[in-house]
Design an enzyme around this catalytic site. Structure first.
Site, PDB file in Angstrom:
ATOM      1  CG  MET A   1       7.077   7.724   8.613  1.00 55.16           C
ATOM      2  SD  MET A   1       8.505   8.785   8.165  1.00 55.16           S
ATOM      3  CE  MET A   1       9.010   9.405   9.675  1.00 55.16           C
TER       4      MET A   1
ATOM      5  CG  LEU B   1       3.409   1.415  15.159  1.00 55.95           C
ATOM      6  CD1 LEU B   1       2.412   0.117  14.636  1.00 55.95           C
ATOM      7  CD2 LEU B   1       2.872   2.475  14.218  1.00 55.95           C
TER       8      LEU B   1
ATOM      9  CG  HIS C   1       1.791   5.619  15.758  1.00 49.00           C
ATOM     10  ND1 HIS C   1       2.724   5.406  16.010  1.00 49.00           N
ATOM     11  CD2 HIS C   1       1.709   6.386  14.375  1.00 49.00           C
ATOM     12  CE1 HIS C   1       3.629   6.125  15.415  1.00 49.00           C
ATOM     13  NE2 HIS C   1       2.967   6.949  14.373  1.00 49.00           N
TER      14      HIS C   1
ATOM     15  CD  GLN D   1       8.271  11.812   5.968  1.00 48.01           C
ATOM     16  OE1 GLN D   1       7.609  11.273   5.263  1.00 48.01           O
ATOM     17  NE2 GLN D   1       7.873  12.394   7.273  1.00 48.01           N
TER      18      GLN D   1
ATOM     19  N   GLY E   1      -2.691  13.123  13.413  1.00 47.05           N
ATOM     20  CA  GLY E   1      -2.644  13.700  14.638  1.00 47.05           C
ATOM     21  C   GLY E   1      -2.276  15.081  14.527  1.00 47.05           C
TER      22      GLY E   1
ATOM     23  CE  LYS F   1       4.970  15.340  18.485  1.00 49.03           C
ATOM     24  NZ  LYS F   1       5.458  15.152  17.650  1.00 49.03           N
TER      25      LYS F   1
ATOM     26  CD  GLN G   1       2.590  14.655   8.654  1.00 47.75           C
ATOM     27  OE1 GLN G   1       3.958  14.300   8.266  1.00 47.75           O
ATOM     28  NE2 GLN G   1       1.949  13.901   9.342  1.00 47.75           N
TER      29      GLN G   1
ATOM     30  CB  SER H   1       8.624   7.208  16.459  1.00 51.08           C
ATOM     31  OG  SER H   1       7.246   6.905  15.980  1.00 51.08           O
ATOM     32  NE  ARG H   2      12.764  12.416  14.121  1.00 54.43           N
ATOM     33  CZ  ARG H   2      11.883  12.659  13.077  1.00 54.43           C
ATOM     34  NH1 ARG H   2      10.522  13.093  13.247  1.00 54.43           N
ATOM     35  NH2 ARG H   2      12.622  12.519  11.841  1.00 54.43           N
TER      36      ARG H   2
HETATM   37  O1  PAF Z   1       3.526  11.702  10.393  1.00 53.29           O
HETATM   38  C1  PAF Z   1       4.325  10.581   9.864  1.00 53.29           C
HETATM   39  O2  PAF Z   1       4.442   9.616  10.501  1.00 53.29           O
HETATM   40  C2  PAF Z   1       4.734  10.853   8.374  1.00 53.29           C
HETATM   41  O3  PAF Z   1       5.026  12.092   8.212  1.00 53.29           O
HETATM   42  C3  PAF Z   1       3.757  10.134   7.599  1.00 53.29           C
HETATM   43  C4  PAF Z   1       2.212  10.838   7.122  1.00 53.29           C
HETATM   44  C5  PAF Z   1       3.388   8.654   7.823  1.00 53.29           C
HETATM   45  C6  PAF Z   1       4.266  10.218   6.063  1.00 53.29           C
HETATM   46  O4  PAF Z   1       5.500   9.458   5.688  1.00 53.29           O
END
Ligand code: PAF
Length: 280
Positions: A30, A33, A37, A61, A147, A149, A153, A186-187
Site C-alpha cells: 500500500m 515503503l 518492503h 480493507q 511478511g 509481520k 493476513q 508504514s504506520r
Molecule cells: O499488507 C498490505 O500492505 C496490504 O494488506 C496488501 C497485502 C497490499 C493488500 O492491500
C-alpha cells in the site's frame, strides 16, 4: 523500471517478461515503503524473479472509522526506493482502475478471518482478499511475497490461494525490524517519539517470550501469556489482544510447538501496532 497505471499495461509488461522465460515475483503493497518492503523485493530478486510491485491503498480493507484518508502516501519517494531496489515494474492503479464497476463479489475465508485482527477490524480480511485476488489475476505472478509481520493476513492469503487454486506460490518472509526493535510498518510514522518509546515494550516482550521458549524451554502458554501481559502493562499502552494460537486455525493452544505463534495487538496512544513471535 517500468511504471504502469492501467491493468492492460502491466499485463503487457508481465506477458513480455514471461515470453522471455522469466519467473514473475510479486510484492503487493500500500506504498509508503519501508525496509520491510525492500526485504520482500530483495527476496524476489534473490529468487531470480522479474519483480513487480503494486502500490494501492485499498479502501475496501479499511473500516469506516479507520485511517484510509490519512494513511501515509508518497508515490514519488516510493518510486525512488523501488528504482534503488532494482524493481522491474511497478503497478500504481487508481481507485477507478481497480474498482471500475460496483463490486458484488466477496471473498471470505471463513473462521480464520473472524479471529484476532478480524474480530477487531470486521470486514478487513474480506477487503484484503478481494484486492489480493484481483492483483493476482491482473499480474498473474508465479510467486508472491508476504511478511510474517502480518501473520494472520499471510495465513489467510495462503488459505485463499489453496482453496481457489490460484497458480501462485506464497512465500513467507521474516519480519524486518527498525534499529530500536520495532517491527517496520508504514504506520510507525504516526507514533510520536514518546509513543514510540512506549511501543518498544512490544518487541521487547516478544523477544523475552522467544527466549523463555527457546532457552528456558517453557512451552506452557499460560505462563508465557501471563509474563507478556505483565511486561506490556508496565508501559502505558492498551493490549487489544495477546494470544497463543495455532498458525493453521488461529485456535488457542496450551503449549508452544511447531506451527504455533503468539500474536499481539496494542494501542500506543491512538496508534495500533501488531507484532508476533512464531514457531513455523
Ligand atoms: O499488507 C498490505 O500492505 C496490504 O494488506 C496488501 C497485502 C497490499 C493488500 O492491500
Amino acid at each position: 523500471m517500468e511504471i504502469a497505471e492501467k491493468k492492460e499495461h502491466i499485463r503487457k509488461i508481465v506477458r513480455r517478461a514471461r515470453f522471455e522465460g522469466k519467473t514473475i515475483g510479486f510484492v503487493p503493497t500500500m506504498g509508503y515503503l519501508h525496509k520491510g518492503h525492500v526485504h520482500l523485493i530483495e527476496r524476489s530478486r534473490e529468487d531470480g524473479c522479474f519483480t513487480v510491485v503494486s502500490i494501492f491503498v485499498n479502501p475496501l480493507q479499511f473500516g469506516p472509522s479507520e485511517d484510509f484518508e490519512r494513511y501515509p502516501r508518497n508515490v514519488e519517494r516510493d518510486i525512488e526506493i523501488l528504482k534503488e531496489a532494482s524493481v522491474d515494474a511497478v503497478f500504481i492503479p487508481s481507485n477507478e482502475e481497480m474498482y471500475h464497476v460496483q463490486h458484488l463479489t466477496e471473498i471470505n475465508v471463513l473462521k480464520l478471518s473472524e479471529k484476532l485482527e478480524g474480530a477487531i477490524r470486521p470486514g478487513h480480511f474480506k477487503g484484503v482478499c478481494i484486492v489480493v485476488a484481483k492483483l493476482f489475476n491482473i499480474i498473474q505472478p508465479d510467486r508472491a511475497y508476504f511478511g510474517w509481520k502480518d501473520a494472520q493476513q499471510l495465513i489467510i492469503i495462503k488459505k485463499m490461494v489453496a482453496d481457489l487454486d490460484f497458480p501462485v506460490e506464497i512465500v513467507p518472509v521474516p519480519t524486518v525490524r527498525d534499529e530500536d526493535g520495532l517491527a517496520s510498518s508504514s504506520r510507525n510514522i504516526y507514533l510520536s517519539s514518546e509513543e514510540r518509546k512506549k511501543a518498544l515494550i512490544l518487541s521487547k516482550t516478544l523477544h523475552k517470550l522467544k527466549e523463555m521458549v527457546e532457552l528456558d524451554k517453557i512451552s506452557d502458554t499460560k505462563i508465557l501469556i501471563a509474563e507478556a501481559k505483565k511486561m506490556i502493562s508496565s508501559e502505558n499502552v492498551v493490549i487489544q489482544y495477546i494470544e497463543a494460537v495455532s498458525l493453521e486455525t488461529f485456535e488457542p493452544v496450551s503449549r508452544i510447538e511447531k506451527n504455533t505463534g503468539i500474536l499481539v495487538a496494542i494501542k500506543a496512544g491512538d496508534v495500533r501496532l501488531i507484532d508476533n513471535v512464531i514457531w513455523d
